[in-house]
Design an enzyme around this catalytic site. Structure first.
Site, PDB file in Angstrom:
ATOM      1  N   ASP A 121       1.069   8.619  -2.366  1.00  0.00           N
ATOM      2  CA  ASP A 121       1.418   7.202  -2.528  1.00  0.00           C
ATOM      3  C   ASP A 121       2.895   7.092  -2.934  1.00  0.00           C
ATOM      4  OD1 ASP A 121       0.873   4.465  -2.705  1.00  0.00           O
ATOM      5  OD2 ASP A 121       0.348   4.592  -4.839  1.00  0.00           O
ATOM      6  N   GLU A 169       7.123   1.842   5.013  1.00  0.00           N
ATOM      7  CA  GLU A 169       7.116   0.505   4.384  1.00  0.00           C
ATOM      8  C   GLU A 169       8.353  -0.284   4.763  1.00  0.00           C
ATOM      9  OE1 GLU A 169       5.806   0.134   0.344  1.00  0.00           O
ATOM     10  OE2 GLU A 169       6.850  -1.751   0.021  1.00  0.00           O
ATOM     11  N   HIS A 206      -0.227  -3.097  -0.219  1.00  0.00           N
ATOM     12  CA  HIS A 206      -0.077  -2.538  -1.576  1.00  0.00           C
ATOM     13  C   HIS A 206      -0.275  -3.668  -2.588  1.00  0.00           C
ATOM     14  CE1 HIS A 206       1.794   1.557  -0.989  1.00  0.00           C
ATOM     15  NE2 HIS A 206       1.649   1.122   0.254  1.00  0.00           N
ATOM     16  N   ALA A 237      -2.750  -4.644  -4.432  1.00  0.00           N
ATOM     17  CA  ALA A 237      -3.880  -5.494  -4.046  1.00  0.00           C
ATOM     18  C   ALA A 237      -5.019  -5.502  -5.058  1.00  0.00           C
ATOM     19  CB  ALA A 237      -4.386  -5.053  -2.664  1.00  0.00           C
ATOM     20  N   ASN A 276      -4.608  -1.032  -1.156  1.00  0.00           N
ATOM     21  CA  ASN A 276      -4.314  -0.141  -2.292  1.00  0.00           C
ATOM     22  C   ASN A 276      -4.748  -0.751  -3.625  1.00  0.00           C
ATOM     23  OD1 ASN A 276      -3.026   1.404  -0.390  1.00  0.00           O
ATOM     24  ND2 ASN A 276      -1.103   1.544  -1.511  1.00  0.00           N
TER      25      ASN A 276
HETATM   26  P1  13P Z   1      -2.089  -2.514  -7.822  1.00  0.00           P
HETATM   27  O1  13P Z   1      -1.119  -2.376  -8.951  1.00  0.00           O
HETATM   28  O2  13P Z   1      -2.266  -3.946  -7.427  1.00  0.00           O
HETATM   29  O3  13P Z   1      -3.386  -1.857  -8.095  1.00  0.00           O
HETATM   30  O4  13P Z   1      -1.445  -1.783  -6.536  1.00  0.00           O
HETATM   31  C1  13P Z   1      -1.580  -0.386  -6.361  1.00  0.00           C
HETATM   32  C2  13P Z   1      -0.726   0.130  -5.257  1.00  0.00           C
HETATM   33  O5  13P Z   1      -0.192  -0.581  -4.437  1.00  0.00           O
HETATM   34  C3  13P Z   1      -0.575   1.593  -5.186  1.00  0.00           C
HETATM   35  O6  13P Z   1       0.334   1.973  -4.195  1.00  0.00           O
HETATM   36  O1  G3H Z   2       2.037   1.633  -6.773  1.00  0.00           O
HETATM   37  C1  G3H Z   2       1.959   2.411  -7.709  1.00  0.00           C
HETATM   38  C2  G3H Z   2       0.655   2.919  -8.191  1.00  0.00           C
HETATM   39  O2  G3H Z   2      -0.009   1.955  -8.972  1.00  0.00           O
HETATM   40  C3  G3H Z   2       0.853   4.209  -8.919  1.00  0.00           C
HETATM   41  O3  G3H Z   2       1.376   3.999 -10.183  1.00  0.00           O
HETATM   42  O4  G3H Z   2       3.337   5.512 -10.174  1.00  0.00           O
HETATM   43  O5  G3H Z   2       2.346   4.690 -12.334  1.00  0.00           O
HETATM   44  O6  G3H Z   2       1.136   6.376 -10.942  1.00  0.00           O
HETATM   45  P1  G3H Z   2       2.102   5.211 -10.960  1.00  0.00           P
HETATM   46 ZN    ZN Z   3       1.954   0.598  -3.889  1.00  0.00          ZN
END
Ligand code: 13P
Ligand code: G3H
Ligand code: ZN
Length: 311
Positions: free
Chosen positions: A82, A134, A213, A215, A256
């Site tokens: 991710d 993206e 994302h 979401a 996501n």
């Molecule tokens: P949220 O913060 O809405 O759960 O989004 C997660 C995300 O986009 C991870 O890439």
């Molecule tokens: O979009 C980001 C995800 O919520 C992951 O969060 O980078 O803090 O692990 P993080």
């Molecule tokens: Zn994201």
């Protein structure tokens, strides 16, 4: 069953009008909660690892936990990076057994984003791994970087065809008003997503899988649980579930979700600790936290994503 890419998952999801849940994972209990729900609901699954998660839990531990989930569930599971931000990070995940990577060049110029994404695609495709790119920039917090609303931007539909053709990406994350974290909309305003932009992108890229994302719905039950047990998340507001359902019926094939997992876990642990102040065995509070994640994910699979029974 081995780890799979998201290629076939997306093809089926696009045609049948549902989306695959892409849930962020950081430890064993989160992986177990998500995959137990998916197993019971026979749902295909994407488990995704951010660079922060990889630093926290270690690449090998996460890979081995996800491999254990594949054995335990016998489900098609895709393991995805991710928000990869460099070629080297993406390469390391491709070399280290991931089946999908995201290269997030959304903060770069259009030309630089194309160049970086194309380089990752070349390497990943040579190794049988799929790539998410993206275009457009979400607001919110990710990996400790806070993108303010004024620095965020919607995806420009005029750019999507050129981006996909020149990079060769397998899916595209777009910005239509969702944002990362638990504070997505201003209190007192009506949450809105730009479905007109999504429709236009769908028209320009027929049959092509789109990713959403940011979401999380910021499930009120867990926000309440946090606020009633010493926390303060008064202004947390997420994306309404009916909007996500609508997006899943359109070209959005991957949704996501991370913040909702965090809220379920933290809310449940806060409540447990408040009710059992003398307990100190982590299993006692992680067990209900894992169960809360499982039920929340089950709800998403059935009522939001519509991917139950599709594995
Ligand atoms: P949220 O913060 O809405 O759960 O989004 C997660 C995300 O986009 C991870 O890439
Ligand atoms: O979009 C980001 C995800 O919520 C992951 O969060 O980078 O803090 O692990 P993080
Ligand atoms: Zn994201």
């Amino acid at each position: 069953m081995a780890l799979v890419t998201s290629k076939e998952m997306f093809e089926k999801a696009y045609v049948e009008g549902y989306a695959i849940g892409a849930f962020n994972v950081n430890n064993m209990e989160i992986i177990q909660g998500i995959t137990e729900a998916a197993k019971e609901e026979r749902a295909p699954l994407i488990l995704q690892v951010s660079s922060g998660a990889r630093k926290y839990a270690n690449h090998t531990y996460l890979i081995k936990l996800v491999e254990a989930a594949v054995i335990e569930t016998d489900l098609p599971i895709c393991l995805h990076l991710d928000h990869g931000d460099t070629f080297e990070l993406c390469k390391s995940c491709v070399d280290g057994g991931f089946t999908s990577v995201m290269i997030d060049g959304s903060h770069l110029s259009f030309a630089e984003n194309i160049e970086l994404t194309r380089r990752v695609v070349e390497y990943a495709h040579d190794h049988g791994v799929v790539v998410e790119g993206e275009l457009g920039r979400l607001a919110g917090v990710e990996d400790d970087i806070n993108v303010s609303a004024k620095d965020s931007s919607y995806t420009d539909p005029d750019q999507v065809q050129e981006f996909v053709e020149k990079t060769g990406v397998d899916s595209l994350a777009i910005a239509i008003g969702t944002s990362h974290g638990a504070y997505k909309f201003k209190p007192g305003t009506k949450p809105q997503l730009r479905f007109d932009i999504l429709e236009e992108i769908e028209r320009r890229l027929p049959g092509f899988p789109i990713v959403l994302h940011g979401a999380s719905s910021v499930v009120p039950e867990f926000v309440k649980m946090i606020n009633e047990n010493g926390g303060n998340m008064a202004d947390a507001i997420g994306v309404p579930e009916d909007m996500l359902r609508r997006a899943a019926q359109m070209a959005v094939c991957k949704i996501n979700i991370d913040s909702d997992l965090r809220l379920a876990m933290t809310g449940t642990i806060r409540k447990y600790m408040a009710e059992n102040p003398s307990h100190f065995d982590p299993r006692q509070y992680l067990k209900p936290a894992r169960a809360a994640i499982k039920e929340m994910v089950r709800h998403k699979l059935i009522n939001v994503l519509g991917c139950n029974g599709k594995a």
